[in-house]
Design an enzyme around this catalytic site. Sequence first.
Site, PDB file in Angstrom:
ATOM      1  N   GLN A 117       0.880  -1.163   0.000  1.00 22.85           N
ATOM      2  CA  GLN A 117       0.000   0.000   0.000  1.00 22.85           C
ATOM      3  C   GLN A 117       0.925   1.223   0.000  1.00 22.85           C
ATOM      4  O   GLN A 117       1.662   1.448   0.952  1.00 22.85           O
ATOM      5  CB  GLN A 117      -0.886   0.025   1.244  1.00 22.85           C
ATOM      6  CG  GLN A 117      -1.870   1.188   1.243  1.00 22.85           C
ATOM      7  CD  GLN A 117      -2.600   1.321   2.563  1.00 22.85           C
ATOM      8  OE1 GLN A 117      -2.000   1.726   3.559  1.00 22.85           O
ATOM      9  NE2 GLN A 117      -3.871   0.992   2.581  1.00 22.85           N
ATOM     10  N   TYR A 171      -4.637  11.040   5.359  1.00 20.62           N
ATOM     11  CA  TYR A 171      -3.314  11.354   4.818  1.00 20.62           C
ATOM     12  C   TYR A 171      -3.490  12.265   3.601  1.00 20.62           C
ATOM     13  O   TYR A 171      -4.573  12.767   3.344  1.00 20.62           O
ATOM     14  CB  TYR A 171      -2.560  10.066   4.480  1.00 20.62           C
ATOM     15  CG  TYR A 171      -2.221   9.254   5.699  1.00 20.62           C
ATOM     16  CD1 TYR A 171      -1.196   9.655   6.563  1.00 20.62           C
ATOM     17  CD2 TYR A 171      -2.945   8.109   6.031  1.00 20.62           C
ATOM     18  CE1 TYR A 171      -0.887   8.933   7.711  1.00 20.62           C
ATOM     19  CE2 TYR A 171      -2.643   7.385   7.177  1.00 20.62           C
ATOM     20  CZ  TYR A 171      -1.618   7.800   8.009  1.00 20.62           C
ATOM     21  OH  TYR A 171      -1.325   7.084   9.153  1.00 20.62           O
TER      22      TYR A 171
END
Length: 253
Positions: A117, A171
């Site tokens: 990821q 994020y």
Amino acid sequence: MINNNFNVTDQINIGRRKMLLFEPFEIGYKLELANRIVMPPVVTRLATVEGKVTEELIQRYLLYAQGGAGLVITEAVSVKEQKSGQLLRLNHDEFVPGLKELTDRVHSESDAKIAPQIIHFLKIARSGYRQKVEDLTLEEVKEIPLLFAAAAARAREAGFDAVELHFAHAYTMSSFLSRHNHRKDEYGRNLKGRLRLAEDVVIASRRAVGDDFVLGARINGDEFTLGGNALNQSRPIASRLAELGLDYISVSA
């Protein structure tokens, strides 16, 4: 609590679903999994502070793989060179050999597939400072798709079976998609603007890995913040990302 209305038909249906769970599954006619069980990203803090793979980290992922998961998604892997603690990295070619050892071990010692990821994150400081998407210059924003694309290409070189783009959990990418994004340029203002960077990242990453490689993304289904994204926003976001050619979308919150 015991359900006294649980009958034979219910048992048969549950049995069928269990059988389906352990049957092979193909993602986008590109990657066949041994079953439909996916291990989502979990932070291990077993990488070095420089972002390198360790034997302890390999053993942790072998544990997941040998435990029976059809697909294991690693902890977030940084696409940018910056202080990030014990977080894996793919921002430079020097990280490819260590990750290649990880993928080789997983493939040789289990039936599982494995994908990183990959993530871009904003700056935070011990003082409490937290960078916002509004703080990034236009040049910094336009660099982000290039960073993701380069990391995705390195992931394929390192022997991973797929790449997951991290567009969730507050994020950088999630913050651009969020209604809390208050940029006044083409990367903000409305849903179309907030989607622009994600579109650029998907297009650049797809170009980097090719059409025959599995590319997915994780998004928020609901941010659970006042004024943030909920299903009304995540539905069109997911639809647009799918239109751009993602092979799967993982929904988190």
